[in-house]
Every structure is written in structure tokens, then in C-alpha cells.
Design an enzyme around this catalytic site. Structure first.
Site, mmCIF file in Angstrom:
data_model
loop_
_atom_site.group_PDB
_atom_site.id
_atom_site.type_symbol
_atom_site.label_atom_id
_atom_site.label_comp_id
_atom_site.label_asym_id
_atom_site.label_seq_id
_atom_site.Cartn_x
_atom_site.Cartn_y
_atom_site.Cartn_z
ATOM 1 N N ARG A 85 0.816 -1.200 0.000
ATOM 2 C CA ARG A 85 0.000 0.000 0.000
ATOM 3 C C ARG A 85 0.862 1.267 0.000
ATOM 4 O O ARG A 85 2.017 1.245 0.386
ATOM 5 C CB ARG A 85 -0.923 0.020 1.220
ATOM 6 C CG ARG A 85 -2.020 -1.020 1.205
ATOM 7 C CD ARG A 85 -2.857 -0.949 2.472
ATOM 8 N NE ARG A 85 -2.103 -1.374 3.660
ATOM 9 C CZ ARG A 85 -1.577 -0.552 4.546
ATOM 10 N NH1 ARG A 85 -1.685 0.769 4.393
ATOM 11 N NH2 ARG A 85 -0.920 -1.016 5.596
ATOM 12 N N LYS A 88 -8.920 -1.964 0.732
ATOM 13 C CA LYS A 88 -8.714 -1.046 1.848
ATOM 14 C C LYS A 88 -9.454 0.272 1.646
ATOM 15 O O LYS A 88 -9.806 0.951 2.624
ATOM 16 C CB LYS A 88 -7.227 -0.792 2.061
ATOM 17 C CG LYS A 88 -6.471 -2.004 2.618
ATOM 18 C CD LYS A 88 -7.082 -2.526 3.914
ATOM 19 C CE LYS A 88 -6.265 -3.666 4.509
ATOM 20 N NZ LYS A 88 -6.937 -4.276 5.683
ATOM 21 N N HIS A 102 -10.479 -3.736 12.361
ATOM 22 C CA HIS A 102 -9.432 -4.358 11.547
ATOM 23 C C HIS A 102 -9.028 -5.640 12.260
ATOM 24 O O HIS A 102 -8.069 -5.680 13.025
ATOM 25 C CB HIS A 102 -8.247 -3.405 11.400
ATOM 26 C CG HIS A 102 -7.213 -3.888 10.430
ATOM 27 N ND1 HIS A 102 -5.877 -3.615 10.575
ATOM 28 C CD2 HIS A 102 -7.317 -4.607 9.290
ATOM 29 C CE1 HIS A 102 -5.196 -4.150 9.583
ATOM 30 N NE2 HIS A 102 -6.057 -4.762 8.790
ATOM 31 N N SER A 150 -1.179 -6.051 9.536
ATOM 32 C CA SER A 150 -0.683 -7.095 8.647
ATOM 33 C C SER A 150 0.598 -7.709 9.201
ATOM 34 O O SER A 150 1.496 -7.004 9.661
ATOM 35 C CB SER A 150 -0.404 -6.501 7.258
ATOM 36 O OG SER A 150 0.152 -7.458 6.406
ATOM 37 N N LYS A 184 -3.364 -12.384 12.045
ATOM 38 C CA LYS A 184 -4.825 -12.385 12.004
ATOM 39 C C LYS A 184 -5.372 -13.548 11.182
ATOM 40 O O LYS A 184 -6.262 -14.278 11.613
ATOM 41 C CB LYS A 184 -5.352 -11.074 11.405
ATOM 42 C CG LYS A 184 -5.157 -9.846 12.247
ATOM 43 C CD LYS A 184 -6.013 -8.683 11.775
ATOM 44 C CE LYS A 184 -5.964 -8.427 10.298
ATOM 45 N NZ LYS A 184 -4.641 -8.108 9.778
ATOM 46 N N THR A 185 -4.836 -13.716 9.974
ATOM 47 C CA THR A 185 -5.336 -14.768 9.084
ATOM 48 C C THR A 185 -4.962 -16.144 9.614
ATOM 49 O O THR A 185 -5.794 -17.053 9.692
ATOM 50 C CB THR A 185 -4.775 -14.573 7.665
ATOM 51 O OG1 THR A 185 -5.206 -13.303 7.162
ATOM 52 C CG2 THR A 185 -5.268 -15.675 6.730
ATOM 53 N N ASP A 244 -10.089 -10.376 8.114
ATOM 54 C CA ASP A 244 -9.456 -9.060 8.091
ATOM 55 C C ASP A 244 -10.334 -7.888 8.533
ATOM 56 O O ASP A 244 -9.861 -7.001 9.224
ATOM 57 C CB ASP A 244 -8.937 -8.768 6.680
ATOM 58 C CG ASP A 244 -7.933 -7.626 6.650
ATOM 59 O OD1 ASP A 244 -7.143 -7.507 7.599
ATOM 60 O OD2 ASP A 244 -7.938 -6.855 5.676
ATOM 61 N N ARG A 256 1.222 -12.465 -1.688
ATOM 62 C CA ARG A 256 -0.099 -12.778 -1.136
ATOM 63 C C ARG A 256 -0.924 -13.645 -2.077
ATOM 64 O O ARG A 256 -0.650 -13.723 -3.279
ATOM 65 C CB ARG A 256 -0.878 -11.492 -0.854
ATOM 66 C CG ARG A 256 -0.340 -10.680 0.310
ATOM 67 C CD ARG A 256 -1.173 -9.447 0.540
ATOM 68 N NE ARG A 256 -0.688 -8.664 1.661
ATOM 69 C CZ ARG A 256 -1.164 -8.734 2.896
ATOM 70 N NH1 ARG A 256 -2.153 -9.580 3.172
ATOM 71 N NH2 ARG A 256 -0.682 -7.985 3.857
#
Length: 532
Positions: free
Chosen positions: A60, A200, A219, A239, A243-244, A258, A324
Site C-alpha cells: 500500500r 482497503k 481491523h 498485517s 490475524k489470518t 481481516d 499474497r
């Protein structure tokens, strides 16, 4: 020429976007993959995955994100965190982008943000690249085909990577721009092929709209116990904090990985897919996520692969460490069919501590939970943002500052109210370093993290013996079955005990200095948690 399924009263021409070439509405995955391959946008991988690269932008560009400073939002945007753009600059940007688009082919996906229909928004995504259409069709929620016949968008996102912004004319920073105009209900993205900007931008949009309805945008990833949606857990984190990985527990039902909302009805996913990092992805530790990399329609971003066999190299980060895969939620066997859960029973705040100071898990009081939520301490991991090549300690309020249009207290107070109302237990979990800081210590063993989370979620950890952490004042378990006792006391994992004490003092001071900005806006009990 128009192709595909669309509300005949809601074509791009009816939105004032005229003069384009072919416009492909709501193509499904096979047609999008076929078109992307025909256009040379990528390669067909094993199992029908789509392999592509995103050029010079592999993460990003938060410094190139702007909010248009209109009358309706000027008093509600957190301008210290969101760069302003003038309405005149946006109008010029919009006109120049539309002029640039004329004569070129575009792909339109009419999609939904939010699994709870009471709080969802309709989003129209207009993309120059067919694979961006595939990506966002994967990541947002897909309406039933018959619902497209009367679909009308609440907001439109236009993504044109070949367009280069003019900083002097448009009032932006560089040729890359992400501009949100809440009055015109339009988001413009230009000068970057990184697909994560698409999702996003929608998250940022929901982060502004939902608090007005008393809904907490988060988030976070989320899951619930099998057969018991009331037993829901959410996992906050930036990130790279897990989390995942940690929400994909085969013993629980995955709500999402997410972005979620917490309403008076419970927890709901914003998305219809997952966007997982694949660097060093292990088929034994994460078999289901690994399996998605060879399924049809999965988008593989910036991974090195064998040109002949199309085998992916999960260890080669020469393109980026932020490699990713994007895949639909139903590719995970234990994913929720509704993407809706109950009120969180447990709230996990994930942090990646590159200092090696924080324990692997700690129990937080409600005041401490708000303190750590507003602090949002973690380490940016390599590749997530442009220029980040190794873990970089940072404070990202609400564990997602780049996506927060409102002041942090708006989200912090919502979270605190909901914790108080629904009685959630809060935990701080460190997935970062132990035995030393980054460069000396090692990453926290994922088996230990999973064991600690299991104990927290099944309630057994509440019965453990706890000690008071001398640095931050939260409760830390002394012993947990299946976890080495020494790991629970980070100072004991360091060979250099004085080195640990120095790092701890440094980190405490960093927390204190960062939190000074919130002191005028918080209650006395949170101030006490800040002081320790």
C-alpha cells in the site's frame, strides 16, 4: 459496447462516465481469468490460480491517500492522520482520469460490503485491469445474479493504474493517488497496480460510515465455536501479526480474516474472501490456506514461480516479502456460510513486538484494553508498505490507523462501550520476538501461540495462576499446559537480563510518549492504565 449483467438503468453512461471502449459488467471468474490471460496481465498457475505481479508497488501507499475536505466531513475527519485534498483538486483529478479512460476497455463489478444486510453498502468497482476485477470480486461479497438486475451503488470506486496524477494540479503528493470524496460518493485510485488498495478503500469507507450507526468497524479476523456462534472471538492486528493464520483454526468456524463490524446484533464480516500472506507458507502448519494457492480463481500476487512447472516458491521474497494470495471465503472448509457471529466473548489484540519484551499472552482489564487498542503497538513487517524491509516498531492506533478516517477516540469509546455491555474478556498476544530483540532473538513459536489461544478461548486460561507484569501492569499466566514455562516470562528467555531491562524501559517510554496525544480525550481509569 456493453457486455455482461447489469441494471439497465445503471450503466456507467448513466453515471456520467462516457466515451469508454468495451465495458464488461459483472463477469464471473472464468470470464475474468480468460480476459486477464488474453490481455497478458498474468499467467495461469496450477489448479487454475491466476499468477500476477503488481509492478513497482508491492504494498500500500498510505502517504498517497487523501480525503476530500468538503463541508459535510470537515469537522469529523481525523485530519492529522488523513491528508486533505481540496474539492477543486478532486474535480480536476476526476475529470482528468475520466478523460484518460476514454476509448479504453473497463471491467465493472457490482458488489456488497458487509455480510449483515441491515448494515451493508453497495459498491461499484470500475477497474482497468481484468485481474483487479477478479481480485475485488473475490474480496467483497457477491450478490446473487438476479439481484444485479436492480443493483444501484451507494459508492463507486474507479481504479486506473495507467493514470498518473499531477501533484501541482490535483493537490496530491505524487503520480500515485487514492482519493475519497464522501460527498460525491466516489473513490479514485491511480498510478498503482497493487490490488490491496481496492479493498482497503472500501474498509476506510465503512470505517467512516458505520460509527454513525453505533457500529464498531474493526481491523480484525473473527471465528466462533462450532455449533455456537455466541462463542465468538475477534483478533485485532496489523498485517503480519497473525490475524489470518490464527483465526483459521480448524476446530472453530471462520467468520473472516481481516475486516468486521460489531453491531447490536453481533459480529459480521465486511468481505467475501481472504487475503493471506504467502511468504514461507507451510502446508503442515496452514494446510487449508496453502491449498488455496492451487485452486481456480485464487489470485497469486508477486510470487516467484517455475516458468515451466508453475510451482510456487514460498521462500523467494526477491519480488517482495508481501507476497499474497486472495481467495473466496468458501475455499476454507470451516468457513461460516453466513459470515455472521455473535457478540465477541474474547477479544485478542495481536502485536508483533520486535523488542522481545512483551509476554506471549496477557489478560487486560477494560481500561487496559482501551489503552492498548488506542496505542496499537506492533512492528510493521517487511513489504506491507513501500520501503519497509525489516520489522519496524510502530504505533498504529486501533490496529489500523491508515484506514481510520475518524479520531481514534471515536473507535476506542465504541469498543469500550461494547466490551462493557457484552462482557468480553480481552487478551494481548505477542506473535513477535522472544529471547532477544529482532536480530538476536527468534519469532514466538506458533505452536505456543496456538496453545495459549486455545486455553483463552475455551475458558481454561481463566483458571491459571497469574502474575502482575512489572512493566505494563497486566496479568500474565505463570503456567499453561503445553507451553514452556520459561516462555511466559520474557525476561527469563534473554541471556542478557540487563539488556532485557533496558529494552523494557525503552518500550515503556515509547508507549508513554505515544499515548500523551490521547490524554485529553480519555477517562481517568484509562489514564491510570496508561500510567501503569
Amino acid at each position: 459496447m456493453t457486455f455482461g449483467r447489469v441494471n439497465p438503468q445503471f450503466r456507467l453512461e448513466d453515471q456520467g462516465i462516457e466515451g469508454l471502449g468495451n465495458v464488461y459488467y459483472n463477469f464471473m471468474e472464468p470470464a475474468l481469468v480468460e480476459t486477464a490471460l488474453k490481455n497478458g496481465e498474468g499467467t495461469l498457475g496450477n489448479g487454475g490460480a491466476f499468477l500476477t505481479t503488481t509492478g513497482k508497488f508491492t504494498g500500500r501507499s498510505p502517504k498517497d491517500k487523501f480525503v476530500v475536505q468538503t463541508e459535510s466531513v470537515k469537522d469529523s475527519i481525523w485530519w492529522e492522520n488523513n491528508a486533505p485534498m481540496t474539492p477543486e483538486g478532486f474535480h480536476a483529478l476526476y475529470d482528468d482520469m475520466i478523460a484518460h479512460m476514454k476509448g479504453k476497455d473497463y471491467h465493472v463489478q457490482d458488489l456488497v460490503g458487509g455480510a449483515d444486510p441491515a448494515h451493508s453498502i453497495n459498491v461499484r468497482m470500475v477497474t482497468e485491469l481484468a485481474w483487479h476485477g477478479l481480485f475485488i470480486r473475490t474480496m467483497l461479497r457477491r450478490p446473487d445474479r438476479e439481484d444485479l438486475d436492480d443493483f444501484t451503488a451507494d459508492f463507486t470506486v474507479i481504479n486506473c493504474p495507467s493514470f498518473k496524477a499531477d501533484p501541482k494540479k490535483h493537490g496530491c503528493r505524487s503520480e500515485t493517488v487514492i482519493a475519497l470524496n464522501f460527498d460525491r460518493k466516489v473513490i479514485l485510485i491511480g498510478g498503482t497496480e497493487y490490488a490491496g488498495e481496492n479493498k482497503k478503500s472500501v474498509f476506510t469507507l465503512l470505517n467512516y460510515l458505520l460509527p454513525e450507526k453505533g457500529i464498531m468497524p474493526m481491523h480484525c479476523s473473527a471465528n466462533h465455536a462450532k455449533g455456537n456462534p455466541v462463542d465468538t472471538a475477534v483478533f485485532f492486528g496489523l498485517s503480519g501479526t497473525g490475524k489470518t493464520t490464527l483465526s483459521a483454526d480448524p476446530k472453530r468456524v471462520l467468520i473472516g480474516d481481516d475486516e468486521h463490524g460489531w453491531s447490536d446484533r453481533g459480529t459480521f464480516n465486511f468481505e467475501g474472501g481472504c487475503y493471506a500472506k504467502t511468504i514461507n507458507l507451510n502446508p503442515e502448519a496452514e494446510p487449508e490456506i496453502y491449498a488455496t494457492t492451487t485452486k481456480f480463481g485464487t489470485v497469486i500476487e508477486n510470487m516467484v514461480f517455475d516458468e515451466e512447472t508453475k510451482e510456487l516458491d514460498f521462500a523467494d521474497d526477491s519480488l517482495t516479502a508481501n507476497m499474497r494470495c486472495a481467495y473466496p471465503l468458501h475455499y476454507i472448509s470451516n468457513a461460516s456460510e453466513t459470515a455472521i457471529g455473535g457478540h465477541p466473548k474474547n477479544i485478542i489484540m495481536l502485536t508483533c513486538d520486535a523488542f522481545g519484551v512483551l509476554p506471549p499472552i496477557a489478560r487486560l482489564t477494560p481500561a487496559q484494553a482501551m489503552y492498548h487498542f488506542l496505542s496499537g503497538f506492533t512492528s510493521k513487517v517487511a513489504g506491507t508498505e513501500r520501503g519497509v524491509t525489516e520489522p519496524e516498531p510502530t504505533f498504529s492506533t486501533c490496529f489500523g490507523a491508515p484506514f481510520m478516517p475518524r479520531r481514534p477516540e471515536a473507535y476506542g469509546n465504541l469498543l469500550r462501550e461494547k466490551i462493557a455491555k457484552h462482557g468480553a474478556t480481552c487478551w494481548l498476544v505477542n506473535t513477535g520476538w522472544t529471547g532477544g530483540a529482532y536480530g538476536t532473538g527468534s519469532r514466538m513459536p506458533i505452536k505456543a501461540t496456538r496453545a495459549l489461544l486455545t486455553a483463552a478461548l475455551d475458558g481454561s486460561l481463566a483458571n491459571a495462576e497469574f502474575r502482575k507484569d512489572p512493566n505494563f501492569g497486566f496479568d500474565v499466566p505463570v503456567t499453561v499446559p503445553g507451553v514452556a514455562e520459561v516462555l511466559l516470562d520474557p525476561r527469563r528467555t534473554w541471556d542478557d537480563k540487563e539488556g532485557y531491562d533496558a529494552q523494557a524501559a525503552k518500550l515503556v517510554e515509547m508507549f508513554s510518549e505515544n499515548f500523551e496525544q490521547y490524554l485529553p480525550y480519555i477517562d481517568s481509569d484509562v489514564k491510570s492504565a496508561a500510567i501503569g
